[in-house]
Design an enzyme around this catalytic site. Structure first.
Site, mmCIF file in Angstrom:
data_model
loop_
_atom_site.group_PDB
_atom_site.id
_atom_site.type_symbol
_atom_site.label_atom_id
_atom_site.label_comp_id
_atom_site.label_asym_id
_atom_site.label_seq_id
_atom_site.Cartn_x
_atom_site.Cartn_y
_atom_site.Cartn_z
ATOM 1 N NE ARG A 72 -3.789 -0.260 1.938
ATOM 2 C CZ ARG A 72 -4.600 -1.119 2.867
ATOM 3 N NH1 ARG A 72 -4.057 -0.806 3.978
ATOM 4 N NH2 ARG A 72 -5.410 -1.872 2.327
ATOM 5 C CG HIS A 124 4.003 -8.203 5.126
ATOM 6 N ND1 HIS A 124 4.706 -8.212 6.214
ATOM 7 C CD2 HIS A 124 3.959 -6.920 4.820
ATOM 8 C CE1 HIS A 124 4.895 -6.951 6.712
ATOM 9 N NE2 HIS A 124 4.304 -6.048 5.835
#
Length: 468
Positions: free
Chosen positions: A409, A439
Site C-alpha cells: 500500500r 509480506h
C-alpha cells in the site's frame, strides 16, 4: 491517552482494530510532548503523527464509510456496526487532531523560538521580510501557480487527494459579482519559506501565496481566503482473482485512485460558513467529515524543520554496529565463510543493515561463484542499494529472480518502477500471487562450491530498506 480497545464498556472480548490503531498513533503524538525527546525530534513526531493519520483516513476510515454507504449493519468482532465504529473513530481522531494543534501552537512553536527557530504567522513578518518574500514569490512561486475560478463556464475544479489549497472568495468591482477560486499550494516547493537567507525565520508557503493574491487576481477585490485540504479514498479495490494481468490491474487502479470520492475535509477554523457550505456541497461531504484546524493544516511538512542542521536539538547519530564476525582486518569479511560456520542473528537498527544484509547481497552480486540470487521485495527505499546490487548481478549474467509485491500500500507505483528496472536488466520478476499479499522478507543465494551447490538464506522481519 486513547483506550487501546476503544470502548469504555466493550461488548465482546475483541478489540476494535481501527480504534486500537488510533491508540497507537496517540502514543506517537505523546512523544511530541515528551520533555526527554530532543526538540527537533518532537517536531518530527508531530509530522509522523500527521502522515500516519492521513493514511488511516485514506484506507481505514474510507473502508468504514464504504460499508456505511452500502447500508451494511453486520456487527464486527468487537460487537459494533460500521456506523457506530465510524462515528467513534471520527470523534477520537478529532480529539487527537485538536491535541496535535495545541502542542504545535502552545508548546513547539514557543520552544523552537527560544532556540532561534521561528515559525511565523503573517502578522509577525517585518516590512523587510515582506519585501524579500515578495521577490521570492515572483521568482519561485508565481510561475508554478494555476488559480482556477468558478463561473458559469468553469465548473468547480477537481481537488486532488491530500493537496493543500486556498479557497478565495472575491468580488468583481465592475459587475459587483462574487466569485470563488481555488489556488493549489504546490507540493513541489518547500512548505516552510525562510523570510531571509540564514535567518531561521520561516513562514508557511500558503501564507506567502495568500499575501500576494493581488498578483493572481488583478482587478478583483479579495474578500476572504482560507486554507483547506481534501482526503480521498485511497484503498485499492483490486479484484486480482479476476485479473488476467496483475501489473495492468494495479496500474489501472492507481489511475482510478486519484479520482476516488472524498472522505475528509480539513479547513482553517477562520473559514466562513458561506465558503464552507460551498466546499461541503461540491465535495459531497456531510458535516461529520469536517475537521476545523487551528494553525497550519497538514503538519507533515514539519519534517523540513526537523531536518535543520541543529545536531544539539536531535538524537545523536546512530550508524549501527557491525557484528565482530563480519569484520576482517582488510575490510568486510567473507560472508559465505562466516555463514558456513553457523547462523548469524542481526538485530536492526542496533546492527547496521548496510554492513550486514546489504553487504551480503552486494558481495553475492560480485562473487563469480554465485549462480543465482532470489529475493522477495515488499518495500524498499527510493535509492535502494539492494536494487542496484540485483541489477548488477543480472547484468553480470547471474540468475536473478525477484518477487515484487505490487500491492504494497502506497508503494505500488514505486514497486512497479523497480520491477520494470529489474526486468530491463534481465532479472526474472514475479508480481505477487493472486488473492494473497506477500509480506515475507526472504533472500536466497545459490553458490557453487568445491563440495557442490550450497544455498545461503536471509530471513528477516524488516523490509529490504537501508533507511528504515
Amino acid at each position: 491517552m486513547i483506550r487501546v480497545g476503544g470502548w469504555a464498556e466493550p461488548l465482546t472480548d475483541y478489540f476494535s482494530r481501527e480504534i486500537s490503531w488510533l491508540a497507537f498513533n496517540a502514543r506517537v503524538l505523546a512523544l511530541a510532548d515528551d520533555a526527554d525527546v530532543p526538540l527537533l525530534e518532537q517536531a518530527r513526531y508531530l509530522s509522523i503523527f500527521a502522515t500516519n493519520l492521513d493514511e488511516f483516513v485514506q484506507v481505514r476510515v474510507s473502508g468504514l464509510a464504504d460499508r456505511v454507504a452500502a447500508e451494511l449493519t453486520e456487527r464486527t468482532l468487537d460487537g459494533h456496526t460500521p456506523a457506530e465504529q465510524l462515528s467513534e473513530v471520527r470523534r477520537i481522531a478529532a480529539e487527537l487532531c485538536a491535541e496535535q494543534q495545541r502542542l504545535f501552537i502552545e508548546k513547539l512553536r514557543p520552544a523552537l523560538a527560544a532556540e532561534g527557530i521561528h515559525l511565523l504567522t503573517p502578522d509577525e513578518i517585518t516590512p523587510d521580510e515582506c519585501a524579500h518574500l515578495r521577490d521570492h514569490f515572483e521568482q519561485r512561486v508565481y510561475p508554478v501557480l494555476t488559480p482556477l475560478a468558478v463561473d458559469p463556464g468553469h465548473p468547480f475544479p477537481f481537488i486532488s487527494d491530500l493537496s493543500l489549497s486556498l479557497a478565495v472568495l472575491m468580488r468583481d468591482p465592475v459587475v459587483s459579482e462574487q466569485r470563488f477560486a481555488r489556488v493549489k499550494v504546490p507540493d513541489t516547493l518547500d512548505r516552510w519559506v525562510e523570510t531571509s537567507e540564514g535567518s531561521c525565520r520561516f513562514v508557511a508557503l500558503e501564507d506567502v501565496i495568500a499575501a500576494h493574491l493581488d498578483k493572481l487576481f488583478p482587478g478583483m477585490e479579495v474578500l476572504e481566503h482560507h486554507s483547506f485540504r481534501v482526503t480521498r479514498n485511497a484503498d485499492l479495490t483490486l479484484n486480482d482473482e479476476d485479473a488476467d494481468d496483475l501489473l495492468i490491474a494495479v496500474q489501472i487502479e492507481l489511475r482510478r485512485r486519484r479520482f476516488q470520492w472524498a472522505v475528509r475535509l480539513e479547513v482553517a477554523d477562520t473559514m466562513s460558513d458561506e465558503v464552507l457550505d460551498l466546499l461541503l456541497r461540491e465535495l459531497n461531504l456531510r458535516a461529520d467529515a469536517l475537521v476545523r484546524v487551528r494553525g497550519p493544516i497538514d503538519l507533515s511538512g514539519l519534517n523540513e524543520i526537523a531536518d535543520l542542521p541543529r545536531p544539539e536539538l536531535t538524537w545523536p547519530y546512530w550508524g549501527g554496529i557491525t557484528e565482530p564476525e563480519l569484520v576482517a582486518e582488510d575490510g568486510p569479511a567473507d560472508f559465505f565463510k562466516v555463514l558456513r560456520s553457523g547462523d548469524l542473528l542481526v538485530h536492526h537498527p542496533y546492527s547496521s543493515f548496510s554492513k550486514s544484509v546489504g553487504a551480503l547481497i552486494r558481495q553475492a552480486a560480485r562473487d563469480p561463484a554465485v549462480l543465482a540470487i532470489k529475493l522477495t521485495l515488499y518495500r524498499t527505499s527510493g535509492d535502494s542499494p539492494i536494487i542496484d546490487a540485483l541489477v548488477a548481478a543480472a547484468e553480470r549474467g547471474k540468475q536473478v529472480a525477484v518477487l515484487v509485491e505490487l500491492k504494497a500500500r502506497f508503494d505500488e507505483a514505486q514497486n512497479i518502477g523497480w520491477a520494470k528496472r529489474l526486468e530491463q536488466a534481465g532479472a526474472h520478476v514475479a508480481y505477487g500471487l493472486v488473492g494473497l499479499k506477500i509480506h515475507a522478507k526472504i533472500a536466497m543465494i545459490v553458490r557453487e562450491e568445491p563440495d557442490g551447490i550450497r544455498r545461503y538464506c536471509h530471513i528477516g522481519t524488516g523490509n529490504y530498506n537501508h533507511r528504515t
